[in-house]
Scaffold this motif. Structure first.
Motif, short mmCIF file in Angstrom:
data_model
loop_
_atom_site.label_atom_id
_atom_site.label_comp_id
_atom_site.label_asym_id
_atom_site.label_seq_id
_atom_site.Cartn_x
_atom_site.Cartn_y
_atom_site.Cartn_z
N VAL A 161 0.82 -1.21 0.00
CA VAL A 161 0.00 0.00 0.00
C VAL A 161 0.86 1.26 0.00
O VAL A 161 1.92 1.31 0.63
N ALA A 162 0.38 2.27 -0.73
CA ALA A 162 1.04 3.57 -0.76
C ALA A 162 0.36 4.55 0.19
O ALA A 162 0.90 5.60 0.51
N GLY A 163 -0.84 4.22 0.64
CA GLY A 163 -1.59 5.04 1.59
C GLY A 163 -2.78 4.24 2.07
O GLY A 163 -3.26 3.35 1.37
N ILE A 164 -3.25 4.53 3.28
CA ILE A 164 -4.37 3.75 3.80
C ILE A 164 -5.16 4.58 4.80
O ILE A 164 -4.61 5.46 5.47
N GLN A 165 -6.46 4.33 4.86
CA GLN A 165 -7.34 5.04 5.78
C GLN A 165 -8.46 4.09 6.18
O GLN A 165 -8.97 3.34 5.36
N ASP A 166 -8.80 4.11 7.49
CA ASP A 166 -9.95 3.31 7.90
C ASP A 166 -11.23 4.09 7.62
O ASP A 166 -11.19 5.31 7.43
N LEU A 167 -12.34 3.40 7.57
CA LEU A 167 -13.64 4.05 7.41
C LEU A 167 -14.34 4.06 8.76
O LEU A 167 -14.74 3.01 9.27
N GLY A 168 -14.42 5.24 9.35
CA GLY A 168 -15.11 5.41 10.62
C GLY A 168 -16.20 6.43 10.48
O GLY A 168 -17.08 6.32 9.64
N GLY A 169 -16.13 7.51 11.30
CA GLY A 169 -17.09 8.60 11.19
C GLY A 169 -17.09 9.18 9.78
O GLY A 169 -16.04 9.45 9.22
N ALA A 170 -18.26 9.36 9.20
CA ALA A 170 -18.48 9.91 7.86
C ALA A 170 -18.09 8.95 6.75
O ALA A 170 -18.17 9.30 5.56
N GLY A 171 -17.69 7.72 7.06
CA GLY A 171 -17.55 6.66 6.07
C GLY A 171 -16.73 7.01 4.85
O GLY A 171 -15.62 7.55 4.95
N LEU A 172 -17.27 6.69 3.67
CA LEU A 172 -16.55 6.94 2.42
C LEU A 172 -16.33 8.42 2.16
O LEU A 172 -15.34 8.80 1.53
N SER A 173 -17.22 9.27 2.64
CA SER A 173 -17.02 10.72 2.49
C SER A 173 -15.70 11.13 3.12
O SER A 173 -14.94 11.92 2.56
N CYS A 174 -15.43 10.59 4.29
CA CYS A 174 -14.20 10.92 5.00
C CYS A 174 -12.99 10.28 4.34
O CYS A 174 -11.99 10.94 4.07
N ALA A 175 -13.06 8.98 4.08
CA ALA A 175 -11.89 8.26 3.57
C ALA A 175 -11.42 8.82 2.23
O ALA A 175 -10.23 9.07 2.02
N THR A 176 -12.35 9.03 1.30
CA THR A 176 -11.94 9.52 -0.03
C THR A 176 -11.43 10.95 0.04
O THR A 176 -10.39 11.27 -0.54
N SER A 177 -12.13 11.82 0.76
CA SER A 177 -11.71 13.22 0.79
C SER A 177 -10.42 13.41 1.57
O SER A 177 -9.56 14.20 1.16
N GLU A 178 -10.24 12.67 2.66
CA GLU A 178 -9.00 12.83 3.43
C GLU A 178 -7.81 12.25 2.69
O GLU A 178 -6.73 12.84 2.69
N LEU A 179 -7.96 11.09 2.07
CA LEU A 179 -6.86 10.52 1.30
C LEU A 179 -6.46 11.44 0.15
O LEU A 179 -5.27 11.70 -0.07
N ALA A 180 -7.45 11.96 -0.56
CA ALA A 180 -7.14 12.84 -1.69
C ALA A 180 -6.55 14.16 -1.20
O ALA A 180 -5.61 14.70 -1.80
N SER A 181 -7.09 14.68 -0.11
CA SER A 181 -6.62 15.96 0.41
C SER A 181 -5.17 15.88 0.87
O SER A 181 -4.39 16.83 0.67
N ALA A 182 -4.78 14.77 1.48
CA ALA A 182 -3.42 14.63 2.00
C ALA A 182 -2.44 14.19 0.93
O ALA A 182 -1.23 14.16 1.17
N GLY A 183 -2.94 13.82 -0.25
CA GLY A 183 -2.06 13.35 -1.32
C GLY A 183 -1.61 14.47 -2.23
O GLY A 183 -1.74 15.66 -1.92
N SER A 184 -1.09 14.08 -3.38
CA SER A 184 -0.50 15.06 -4.29
C SER A 184 -1.34 15.30 -5.54
O SER A 184 -0.95 16.09 -6.40
N GLY A 185 -2.47 14.61 -5.66
CA GLY A 185 -3.29 14.76 -6.86
C GLY A 185 -4.76 14.74 -6.53
O GLY A 185 -5.18 15.13 -5.43
#
Length: 749
Positions: free
Chosen positions: A273-297
Motif C-alpha cells: 500500500v502507498a496510503g491507507i485510511q480506515d472508514l469510521g465517522g463519515a464513512g466513504l465521504s471521510c476516507a476519499t476526501s481525506e486521502l485525496a486531500s493529504a495526497g499530491s493529486g
C-alpha cells in the motif's frame, strides 16, 4: 437519477435543498456554494454535511486545540503527531507504539451494546491504519447515578459491547475507569483507547499519491446502518423531550474485523500500500476526501462499484454510511493482483473503486453520471472555523466559594470509621470487578499489569522484556470547580499512575468531553481545559499525539461536568521490574510520598458523605509531579520498593485499602505529626503516592528522597489482617472487602 448531475446543479441554482435537515447552518451552506461556484449536488451536500459536522471538522474546538502544537514540548520520542489517524511514539529497540482515545458517547446512549462495540472497532482500525498490530484496549466510562433505572439499561449493554467486541478480537482490556455521577444521566461517556505496536519502518500514513494508483475498498459490505451516525449524533444536543435526529447506530461484526486486521497486517508485510485510511465517522465521504486531500493529486471514484448489503441505498446514503469493518487503500497498479489475492485468502471482500488522478479534484461517478466534483481539501480540511463566544459562568464564583473544607467532619473515631466504610463502599470507589471480569485481560499472553492496577502494562518484546504502560484518568468534579486545574489534575494523575508502575511517561492522547459549544459557559470550560492541558503537557514534557473532542454532551439545558479524559503512555525497559499495587510482605514499611493538605473540594468524601460539590480542587504542582514520577521510576528500577499506589480519589485510606485487599494483608498506620486523622485519611492532595519499602532498602530509599527534595514520611508497616489506624479505629479486611466488593453487584448484578 438524471444524467449530468453536476451540470444540472449548475443549471438549477435555485433548487431547494435539505441543508438544514442535514445539520448545516445557513452560512455554511452559502460557503459551500461559494467554494463550488454553484449549488452542491445531493451527493456533495451529503459529504459536506457529515465532514463539516462538529464531530469530524472540530469547527468549534480547533482554534483552541492548536495550542497542543504551539506549546508542544520538544522530544525525540514523537514520530507521528496530531493530524494522522493516531500518534506514534518511539519506545526504543526499533519499536514504535501508536495509541489513541476516542469517544462513542451518543451512539452508546441510543443503543448501548452496538454503540460501545463499534467504538472499540473504530479505534482499533485507527491503530491498524497506522501500520501497527493492535495489542490492547482500554475503556474510560462515565454513567449516571449508579442507582438510577436508566443506568441499569445503559451500563450492562455498554460493558457487554466492549467485552463482546474486544474479546472476539482477542485483544486484552488492560484498564480504564468507571465513574458514576447524575450529570451523565442522559449522556454517558463511552471513551475507547487502543494501543498498537510496530517497527519504525512499518509506519503508514493516510494519503493518496501517485497518479494511476488504484483506490481499493475492502472489508465488510456497505449497509444502511449508521448513515450519518456518529458524525450527526455527536454534533447536536439531545432534547430532554425526546430524540430529535438520531440515525441508526452502526452494527459491528468483530469476527469480520479480526479477518480485516490479519489481512491488513499481511498486506503491510508485503509492502503493497502507498496510503491507507480506515472508514469510521463519515464513512466513504471521510476516507476519499481525506486521502485525496493529504495526497499530491486528485481522485476519481466509481461509487456504483461499492459492494452493498442493501441494493436500495442511494449514492448519498452510500457516501454517508458508517458501516463498520471497512478500510480504503491506495495501491500501485502492479501490486493490485497480489493485494486482492491476500484479501481473498482472508475471505475479505476487496473492490477497486477508483484511482488517483493528476488533477486536483475529488470526482465521484454513479453509473457514469458525475455526482461529485469538489476540491478535496474543502471537504476534509477546510471546513468552518468558529470562534465561539465564551465567558466565565456567573455561577462559578459561588460554586468555588461553597468550600468543601467547611463541611462537618466526623466528631468521633467511630464516626470516622463509619465514613471510611461508606467511602470505600461507594459506587465510584468500590471494586469494579463485576465489570472488568467480563473482559479478557490476559489474551495474547503479553499483559503484565491490568485493572485494578494503577496502569495497564503490555510486554512489547518477549526477548528483552521491553514494555509500555498506559493509564487513563479524568475527574469531572474537579474540572467543574476549575476546568484549567481539572485538566491538569487529570494529566497529573495519569502521569503518576504510569510512573507508579515503573514506566517513564512519554506522551498523551486525550478525549475532551463537554456540553454544547453554543453555550458560552461550556465554551469557557473547554477553552480553560485545553489551555490547562497544553500548559501541563509542556511542563511535564509529554506531547499530545492526538485525540478526540466530543461536544453536545447535554440533555436540554443540562450539560455534563466538563470531562477531559487524559491517556498517558510510558515505556519500561524491563517489565519484570514493574511495580504492582498490592502489599505483599509483612514487615515491609509503608511510606507516604508528598505533602498532605486540607483539600476536599470535589473529593470523594464530600460527594459520598455530604452529596456536595464546591470549593476548589486540589492544587497542582507539576514540578512536584515530575519529581515524584522520577523517584517512583528509579525506586522501581533499582528494587527499593515492591509496591506503589498513587493517591487520588478517596485519598490515602482508599489507596491503602486497595493495596491491602489486592495483596490480602493488613497494615498498621500512624497519623503523622501535624496532621489530624481525618485529613490524613481523606485529603485528596495531588502529587502523592504510597510505597511499600523492604526494611533492607529503607535507608537507600529515604536518602534518595532526601537528596532529591521529596517529602517521604514513614506512616506504618504491613502486618496482620486488618487496617489499624492507631489511636482511632481498626477495620478487618473482611469488613472492608465486603463493603468494597459488593457495592456494584448489588446495584447492577
Amino acid at each position: 437519477m438524471s444524467l449530468d448531475t453536476v451540470k444540472q446543479a449548475e443549471q438549477t441554482p435555485e433548487a431547494a435543498q435539505p441543508w438544514k435537515e442535514l445539520g448545516l447552518k445557513e452560512d455554511e451552506y452559502a460557503r459551500i456554494r461559494e467554494i463550488l461556484g454553484r449549488r452542491p449536488t445531493g451527493a456533495e451536500l451529503a459529504m459536506y454535511s457529515v465532514m463539516w459536522s462538529e464531530h469530524c471538522s472540530y469547527k468549534s474546538s480547533k482554534v483552541h486545540l492548536k495550542q497542543f502544537g504551539e506549546k508542544a514540548p520538544q522530544t525525540d520520542a514523537l514520530l507521528v503527531g496530531i493530524g494522522e489517524n493516531a500518534g506514534v511514539v518511539d519506545v526504543g529497540q526499533g519499536y514504535a507504539v501508536t495509541f489513541k482515545v476516542e469517544s462513542h458517547n451518543h451512539p452508546s446512549y441510543i443503543e448501548p451494546y452496538q454503540g460501545a462495540a463499534t467504538g472499540v472497532g473504530g479505534i482499533v482500525r485507527d491503530i491498524l491504519a497506522m501500520g501497527a498490530r493492535p495489542v490492547a484496549v482500554m475503556d474510560p466510562l462515565r454513567f449516571g447515578a449508579a442507582d438510577h433505572p436508566d443506568t441499569k439499561r445503559v451500563l450492562p449493554g455498554v460493558v457487554a459491547g466492549i467485552g463482546g467486541y474486544g474479546n472476539c478480537l482477542g485483544l486484552p482490556n488492560i484498564g480504564g475507569e468507571v465513574v458514576f455521577d447524575p450529570c451523565y444521566q442522559g449522556n454517558p461517556l463511552v471513551n475507547a483507547l487502543c494501543v498498537g505496536v510496530m517497527k519504525h519502518e512499518d509506519i503508514h500514513l493516510a494519503k493518496a499519491s501517485g497518479a494511476g494508483n488504484k483506490v481499493i475498498l475492502y472489508g465488510a459490505r456497505t449497509g444502511g446502518d449508521g448513515i450519518g451516525g456518529v458524525s450527526v449524533l455527536a454534533s447536536e444536543t439531545f432534547e430532554s423531550t425526546g430524540p430529535a435526529k438520531r440515525p441508526a447506530v452502526q452494527v459491528g461484526d468483530p469476527f469480520q474485523e479480526k479477518l480485516l486486521i490479519e489481512c491488513t497486517l499481511e498486506i503491510f508485510r508485503e509492502k503493497l500500500v502507498a496510503g491507507i485510511q480506515d472508514l469510521g465517522g463519515a464513512g466513504l465521504s471521510c476516507a476519499t476526501s481525506e486521502l485525496a486531500s493529504a495526497g499530491s493529486g486528485g481522485m476519481r471514484v466509481e461509487l456504483d462499484t461499492v459492494p452493498l448489503r442493501d441494493a436500495t441505498l442511494s449514492p448519498e446514503e452510500i457516501l454517508m454510511s458508517e458501516s463498520q469493518e471497512r478500510m480504503c487503500a491506495i495501491v500501485e497498479p502492479d501490486k493490485v493482483d497480489r493485494f486482492l489475492e491476500i484479501c481473498e485468502k482472508w475471505d475479505v471482500i476487496a473492490t477497486v473503486i477508483g484511482e488517483v488522478t493528476e488533477g486536483t479534484r475529488l470526482e465521484i461517478f454513479w453509473h457514469g453520471d458525475q455526482i461529485v466534483d469538489v476540491p478535496p481539501r474543502s471537504v476534509a480540511h477546510e471546513g468552518p472555523t468558529y470562534h465561539r463566544p465564551y465567558a466565565r459562568p456567573e455561577w462559578q464564583d459561588a460554586l468555588q466559594a461553597d468550600d468543601a473544607n467547611a463541611l462537618p467532619r466526623p466528631a468521633t473515631s467511630a464516626e470516622l470509621r463509619e465514613q471510611v466504610l461508606r467511602v470505600v463502599g461507594s459506587p465510584n470507589q468500590a471494586s469494579k470487578a463485576w465489570i472488568t471480569d467480563q473482559y479478557d485481560r490476559f489474551v495474547q499472553g503479553n499483559t503484565v499489569l491490568a485493572q485494578p492496577e494503577d496502569s495497564g502494562m503490555i510486554r512489547v518484546d518477549e526477548e528483552t522484556n521491553l514494555g509500555v504502560a498506559v493509564a487513563t484518568d479524568g475527574n469531572g468534579r474537579y474540572a467543574k470547580l476549575d476546568p484549567y486545574a481539572g485538566a491538569q489534575l487529570a494529566l497529573a494523575e495519569a502521569y503518576r499512575n504510569v510512573a507508579a508502575s515503573g514506566a517513564k511517561p512519554l506522551a498523551i492522547s486525550d478525549c475532551l468531553n463537554f456540553g454544547s459549544p453554543e453555550d458560552p459557559a461550556v465554551m469557557w470550560q473547554f477553552a480553560e481545559a485545553t489551555r490547562g492541558l497544553a500548559d501541563g503537557c509542556l511542563a511535564l514534557g509529554t506531547p499530545v499525539t492526538g485525540g478526540n473532542v466530543s461536544l453536545y454532551n447535554q440533555t436540554g439545558e443540562t450539560a455534563i461536568h466538563p470531562t477531559p479524559v487524559v491517556a498517558v503512555l510510558g515505556v519500561i525497559d524491563d517489565v519484570t521490574r514493574r511495580t504492582p499495587v498490592a502489599f505483599k510482605d509483612a514487615g515491609h514499611l509503608v511510606y507516604l510520598l508528598g505533602d498532605t493538605r486540607e483539600e476536599f473540594g470535589g473529593s470523594a468524601w464530600s460527594q459520598v458523605v455530604h452529596d456536595h460539590l464546591g470549593g476548589l480542587p486540589p492544587a497542582v504542582d507539576l514540578d512536584r509531579e515530575r519529581l515524584l514520577g522520577d523517584i517512583l521510576i528509579s525506586a522501581s528500577r533499582d528494587g527499593m520498593i515492591d509496591a506503589a499506589h498513587d493517591l487520588s480519589d478517596g485519598g490515602l485510606i482508599q489507596a491503602v485499602t486497595e493495596s491491602c485487599l489486592r495483596g490480602g494483608v493488613g497494615a498498621r498506620l500512624v497519623v503523622p505529626d501535624g496532621l489530624d486523622a481525618f485529613t490524613f485519611l481523606f485529603s485528596e492532595s495531588a502529587g502523592r503516592a504510597i510505597v511499600a519499602v523492604p526494611r533492607s532498602e529503607e535507608m537507600r530509599f529515604t536518602d534518595m528522597c532526601g537528596a532529591r527534595g521529596l517529602p517521604a514520611t514513614r506512616i506504618g508497616v504491613i502486618d496482620g489482617d486488618e487496617i489499624d489506624v492507631q489511636g482511632e479505629f481498626t477495620l478487618p479486611l473482611a469488613d472492608l472487602r465486603a463493603a468494597h466488593e459488593t457495592a456494584i453487584p448489588s446495584l447492577l448484578g
